[in-house]
Motif scaffolding. Structure first.
Motif, PDB file in Angstrom:
ATOM      1  N   GLY A  40       0.830  -1.249   0.089  1.00  0.00           N
ATOM      2  CA  GLY A  40      -0.216  -0.022   0.012  1.00  0.00           C
ATOM      3  C   GLY A  40       0.959   1.454  -0.131  1.00  0.00           C
ATOM      4  O   GLY A  40       0.336   2.489  -0.083  1.00  0.00           O
ATOM      5  N   ARG A  41       2.109   1.268  -0.084  1.00  0.00           N
ATOM      6  CA  ARG A  41       2.978   2.336   0.078  1.00  0.00           C
ATOM      7  C   ARG A  41       3.321   3.000  -1.258  1.00  0.00           C
ATOM      8  O   ARG A  41       3.681   2.003  -2.111  1.00  0.00           O
ATOM      9  CB  ARG A  41       4.296   2.043   0.914  1.00  0.00           C
ATOM     10  CG  ARG A  41       4.067   1.447   2.176  1.00  0.00           C
ATOM     11  CD  ARG A  41       3.700   2.632   3.219  1.00  0.00           C
ATOM     12  NE  ARG A  41       3.916   2.057   4.491  1.00  0.00           N
ATOM     13  CZ  ARG A  41       3.898   2.880   5.668  1.00  0.00           C
ATOM     14  NH1 ARG A  41       3.583   4.073   5.415  1.00  0.00           N
ATOM     15  NH2 ARG A  41       3.933   2.201   6.624  1.00  0.00           N
ATOM     16  N   ILE A  42       3.319   4.156  -1.476  1.00  0.00           N
ATOM     17  CA  ILE A  42       3.741   4.798  -2.782  1.00  0.00           C
ATOM     18  C   ILE A  42       5.083   5.655  -2.554  1.00  0.00           C
ATOM     19  O   ILE A  42       5.099   6.415  -1.781  1.00  0.00           O
ATOM     20  CB  ILE A  42       2.693   5.812  -3.382  1.00  0.00           C
ATOM     21  CG1 ILE A  42       1.309   4.913  -3.190  1.00  0.00           C
ATOM     22  CG2 ILE A  42       3.076   6.380  -4.401  1.00  0.00           C
ATOM     23  CD1 ILE A  42       0.089   5.818  -3.460  1.00  0.00           C
ATOM     24  N   ARG A  69       4.263   0.668  -4.610  1.00  0.00           N
ATOM     25  CA  ARG A  69       4.155   1.135  -6.097  1.00  0.00           C
ATOM     26  C   ARG A  69       5.031   2.183  -6.325  1.00  0.00           C
ATOM     27  O   ARG A  69       5.030   3.452  -5.488  1.00  0.00           O
ATOM     28  CB  ARG A  69       2.448   1.926  -5.836  1.00  0.00           C
ATOM     29  CG  ARG A  69       2.088   2.613  -7.095  1.00  0.00           C
ATOM     30  CD  ARG A  69       0.763   3.125  -7.096  1.00  0.00           C
ATOM     31  NE  ARG A  69       0.381   3.769  -8.303  1.00  0.00           N
ATOM     32  CZ  ARG A  69      -1.050   4.422  -8.183  1.00  0.00           C
ATOM     33  NH1 ARG A  69      -1.757   4.432  -7.330  1.00  0.00           N
ATOM     34  NH2 ARG A  69      -1.211   4.819  -9.462  1.00  0.00           N
ATOM     35  N   CYS A  70       5.341   2.147  -7.296  1.00  0.00           N
ATOM     36  CA  CYS A  70       6.737   3.334  -7.640  1.00  0.00           C
ATOM     37  C   CYS A  70       6.418   4.057  -8.992  1.00  0.00           C
ATOM     38  O   CYS A  70       5.946   3.401  -9.994  1.00  0.00           O
ATOM     39  CB  CYS A  70       7.923   2.474  -7.945  1.00  0.00           C
ATOM     40  SG  CYS A  70       8.732   1.859  -6.595  1.00  0.00           S
ATOM     41  N   SER A 107      -1.429   9.604  -2.369  1.00  0.00           N
ATOM     42  CA  SER A 107      -1.426  10.305  -1.253  1.00  0.00           C
ATOM     43  C   SER A 107      -0.632   9.436  -0.223  1.00  0.00           C
ATOM     44  O   SER A 107      -0.318   8.171  -0.868  1.00  0.00           O
ATOM     45  CB  SER A 107      -2.930  10.195  -0.632  1.00  0.00           C
ATOM     46  OG  SER A 107      -3.629   9.062  -0.714  1.00  0.00           O
ATOM     47  N   ASP A 108      -0.039   9.959   0.829  1.00  0.00           N
ATOM     48  CA  ASP A 108       0.683   9.489   1.729  1.00  0.00           C
ATOM     49  C   ASP A 108       2.097   8.932   0.974  1.00  0.00           C
ATOM     50  O   ASP A 108       2.483   7.807   1.226  1.00  0.00           O
ATOM     51  CB  ASP A 108       0.006   8.087   2.525  1.00  0.00           C
ATOM     52  CG  ASP A 108       0.724   7.687   3.655  1.00  0.00           C
ATOM     53  OD1 ASP A 108       1.412   8.476   4.211  1.00  0.00           O
ATOM     54  OD2 ASP A 108       0.701   6.281   3.678  1.00  0.00           O
ATOM     55  N   PHE A 285      12.891   3.676   5.028  1.00  0.00           N
ATOM     56  CA  PHE A 285      12.232   4.972   4.965  1.00  0.00           C
ATOM     57  C   PHE A 285      10.818   5.031   4.810  1.00  0.00           C
ATOM     58  O   PHE A 285      10.095   5.427   5.419  1.00  0.00           O
ATOM     59  CB  PHE A 285      13.136   6.023   4.268  1.00  0.00           C
ATOM     60  CG  PHE A 285      12.862   7.413   4.403  1.00  0.00           C
ATOM     61  CD1 PHE A 285      12.861   7.842   5.956  1.00  0.00           C
ATOM     62  CD2 PHE A 285      12.277   8.318   3.448  1.00  0.00           C
ATOM     63  CE1 PHE A 285      12.147   9.337   6.196  1.00  0.00           C
ATOM     64  CE2 PHE A 285      12.047   9.584   3.734  1.00  0.00           C
ATOM     65  CZ  PHE A 285      11.901  10.103   5.024  1.00  0.00           C
ATOM     66  N   ALA A 286      10.310   4.610   3.413  1.00  0.00           N
ATOM     67  CA  ALA A 286       9.286   4.726   3.038  1.00  0.00           C
ATOM     68  C   ALA A 286       8.152   3.853   3.768  1.00  0.00           C
ATOM     69  O   ALA A 286       6.979   3.994   3.761  1.00  0.00           O
ATOM     70  CB  ALA A 286       9.124   4.298   1.746  1.00  0.00           C
ATOM     71  N   SER A 287       8.913   2.613   4.640  1.00  0.00           N
ATOM     72  CA  SER A 287       8.037   1.883   5.504  1.00  0.00           C
ATOM     73  C   SER A 287       8.069   2.420   6.859  1.00  0.00           C
ATOM     74  O   SER A 287       6.977   1.715   7.537  1.00  0.00           O
ATOM     75  CB  SER A 287       8.878   0.411   5.412  1.00  0.00           C
ATOM     76  OG  SER A 287       8.864  -0.160   4.374  1.00  0.00           O
TER      77      SER A 287
END
Length: 289
Positions: A40-42, A69-70, A107-108, A285-287
């Motif tokens: 779910g991370r972008i 998702r990149c 978002s996020d 970092f993104a996590s």
């Protein structure tokens, strides 16, 4: 700043392209993991001066496989985006980034900017706010200010910029041939260096010159104090393009919630020289919650 929102009239122009507010078509890539893998991370990647979003391939592919998702895009005048002959100031470039984020309704986001792209990411946040952005990563950025002035006496000698602009006017391929190895580091293969050179040679000469002028005029010393999201700063201690003590060390002191990670022995092109380590650091970092 987090509540600020400036929406442009943006849309998906055609498959793979977003139309910015002034009609420039921005090529983008949107790599999504399999549903079973998705966390779910972008992550949105902003490329370097002179390079398209393809430069992030060795971060985007493994991160997509890890469930992120990149998204990456080509700056105007770069790669497959339009070459409009103008709009290379930081405000317009930040609006282009906003167009990508808004058209895809992201978002996020963890926003990752490399070199000049770091300044564009910061201008996006101070111009559009952080409502859509949760974290910022600045990789080998040009921040806070490169040029030597009376109140920035340790900055880069203007003669260096003049010499580069002369090379742009006369023999840019030769300049690339002489500078690609120091950029990528001693461990990069000749094939990898040739890949970087080929991408840079496809960039509009007008964009190269205008973006160079934009970087040379950039002064974010006050702006950085307004960044209100957690920030990761990464740079090599052998970066001859953006010296560590002039850029990332100062940036880390100006951004309220910043962490600086220095890669020992790494050149400017850390996305190549330390690709696996950088990928790991961005993913961790993104996590973060």
């Amino acid at each position: 700043m987090s509540e600020k929102r400036q929406r442009s009239n943006v849309e998906i122009a055609r498959p793979g392209f977003i139309a910015s507010g002034d009609g420039v078509e921005l090529f983008y890539r949107d790599w999504r993991p399999e549903a079973a893998r998705s966390n779910g991370r972008i992550i949105v990647f902003v490329p370097s001066y002179s390079l398209p979003g393809d430069m992030w391939a060795y971060q985007m592919l493994p991160l997509t496989r890890q469930g992120f998702r990149c998204v990456a895009y080509d700056r105007r005048g770069h790669g497959r985006s339009s070459d409009p002959g103008g709009g290379y100031d930081y405000d317009t470039l930040a609006d282009d980034l906003a167009a990508v984020i808004e058209a895809l309704d992201l978002s996020d986001v963890t926003l990752v900017g490399y070199s000049m792209g770091g300044a564009e990411a910061v201008r996006y946040l101070t111009r559009h706010g952080s409502a859509r952005v949760a974290r910022l990563a600045l990789i080998a950025s040009t921040l806070p200010m490169l040029a030597r002035t009376s109140d920035n006496p340790d900055g880069v000698d203007p003669a260096y910029a003049d010499a580069f602009q002369k090379d742009l006017m006369t023999d840019y391929p030769q300049w690339l041939a002489g500078n690609a190895r120091p950029f990528a580091g001693p461990g990069a293969s000749e094939a990898m260096i040739e890949w970087i050179r080929e991408m840079a040679l496809r960039t509009s000469h007008h964009a190269l010159f205008a973006c160079n002028e934009t970087v040379n005029r950039g002064d974010f010393r006050n702006e950085l104090r307004d960044i209100d999201v957690p920030t990761l700063i990464v740079q090599g201690d052998r970066d001859v393009s953006n010296p560590l003590e002039l850029t990332s060390e100062r940036t880390a002191r100006l951004i309220p919630n910043a962490r600086l990670v220095v890669y020992e022995g790494a050149p400017h092109g850390v996305f190549l020289s330390d690709a696996a380590r950088l990928t790991t650091d961005i993913g961790a970092f993104a996590s973060a919650s």
